[in-house]
Design a protein around this motif. Structure first.
Motif, PDB file in Angstrom:
ATOM      1  N   UNK A  24     -10.480   3.032 -55.873  1.00  0.00           N
ATOM      2  CA  UNK A  24     -10.519   4.138 -54.900  1.00  0.00           C
ATOM      3  C   UNK A  24      -9.196   4.907 -54.845  1.00  0.00           C
ATOM      4  N   UNK A  25      -8.101   4.199 -55.085  1.00  0.00           N
ATOM      5  CA  UNK A  25      -6.789   4.853 -55.030  1.00  0.00           C
ATOM      6  C   UNK A  25      -6.148   4.990 -56.409  1.00  0.00           C
ATOM      7  N   UNK A  26      -6.983   4.897 -57.441  1.00  0.00           N
ATOM      8  CA  UNK A  26      -6.551   5.154 -58.811  1.00  0.00           C
ATOM      9  C   UNK A  26      -6.809   6.642 -59.067  1.00  0.00           C
ATOM     10  N   UNK A  27      -5.749   7.419 -59.089  1.00  0.00           N
ATOM     11  CA  UNK A  27      -5.876   8.878 -59.173  1.00  0.00           C
ATOM     12  C   UNK A  27      -6.664   9.314 -60.405  1.00  0.00           C
ATOM     13  N   UNK A  28      -6.417   8.695 -61.548  1.00  0.00           N
ATOM     14  CA  UNK A  28      -7.126   9.083 -62.773  1.00  0.00           C
ATOM     15  C   UNK A  28      -8.628   8.810 -62.650  1.00  0.00           C
ATOM     16  N   UNK A  48     -14.017  16.650 -45.578  1.00  0.00           N
ATOM     17  CA  UNK A  48     -12.951  16.365 -46.539  1.00  0.00           C
ATOM     18  C   UNK A  48     -13.269  17.071 -47.846  1.00  0.00           C
ATOM     19  N   UNK A  49     -12.292  17.708 -48.413  1.00  0.00           N
ATOM     20  CA  UNK A  49     -12.422  18.376 -49.711  1.00  0.00           C
ATOM     21  C   UNK A  49     -11.890  17.446 -50.803  1.00  0.00           C
ATOM     22  N   UNK A  50     -12.109  17.819 -52.025  1.00  0.00           N
ATOM     23  CA  UNK A  50     -11.667  17.020 -53.169  1.00  0.00           C
ATOM     24  C   UNK A  50     -10.176  16.693 -53.078  1.00  0.00           C
ATOM     25  N   UNK A  51      -9.367  17.687 -52.775  1.00  0.00           N
ATOM     26  CA  UNK A  51      -7.917  17.473 -52.729  1.00  0.00           C
ATOM     27  C   UNK A  51      -7.519  16.521 -51.599  1.00  0.00           C
ATOM     28  N   UNK A  52      -8.268  16.518 -50.492  1.00  0.00           N
ATOM     29  CA  UNK A  52      -8.004  15.568 -49.404  1.00  0.00           C
ATOM     30  C   UNK A  52      -8.255  14.144 -49.889  1.00  0.00           C
ATOM     31  N   UNK A  57      -3.666   8.369 -48.840  1.00  0.00           N
ATOM     32  CA  UNK A  57      -2.732   7.276 -49.131  1.00  0.00           C
ATOM     33  C   UNK A  57      -3.486   5.967 -49.396  1.00  0.00           C
ATOM     34  N   UNK A  58      -2.951   5.181 -50.319  1.00  0.00           N
ATOM     35  CA  UNK A  58      -3.582   3.899 -50.673  1.00  0.00           C
ATOM     36  C   UNK A  58      -3.548   2.954 -49.482  1.00  0.00           C
ATOM     37  N   UNK A  59      -4.630   2.196 -49.342  1.00  0.00           N
ATOM     38  CA  UNK A  59      -4.730   1.188 -48.289  1.00  0.00           C
ATOM     39  C   UNK A  59      -5.725   0.133 -48.740  1.00  0.00           C
TER      40      UNK A  59
END
Length: 125
Positions: A24-28, A48-52, A57-59
């Motif tokens: 979920x928090x892996x940007x690629x 929420x938009x794509x950029x949001x 932040x990772x959690x």
């Protein structure tokens, strides 16, 4: 119209990856998974938009997997509606929700176009 077993398995895996912190928090991974026009109506009622989503932040995510009542309906040849119930713990609070996602298949594979979370009040669980 029916989805191939490989598509069914892939969609369930992709949806569950959104509930695992490591993916979920892996940007690629998320950049490839979210369609360019992705948006979400969250449980909170916020949009929420794509950029949001990419900038979140990772959690740690404490979700019950596999996802409950998981179902897939083909809307048209390369568009699928995924529905399920979520159960996520935040601190000492367990939140239940009904979830729906629209996925579309292109040459890049399945991409998430839309997601919505709706709270389930405790009295109707």
């Amino acid at each position: 119209m029916q989805l191939a077993q490989t598509d069914l398995a892939q969609l369930q895996e992709l949806e569950e990856c959104l509930w695992r912190s490591d993916t979920r928090f892996d940007h690629e991974f998320m950049d490839q998974t979210l369609a360019p026009d992705f948006f979400e109506f969250g449980r909170s009622g916020r949009t929420y938009r794509r950029e949001d989503t990419l900038g979140a932040p990772a959690q740690t995510i404490h979700a019950v997997l596999p996802l409950r009542d998981f179902a897939i309906q083909l809307v048209e040849a390369n568009v699928a509606l995924v529905t399920y119930r979520s159960e996520v713990t935040y601190g000492d609070v367990v939140e239940h929700g009904r979830r729906s996602s629209i996925w579309s298949k292109s040459t890049r594979g399945w991409q998430l176009r839309f997601h919505q979370g709706t709270p389930i009040p405790p009295e109707i669980l």
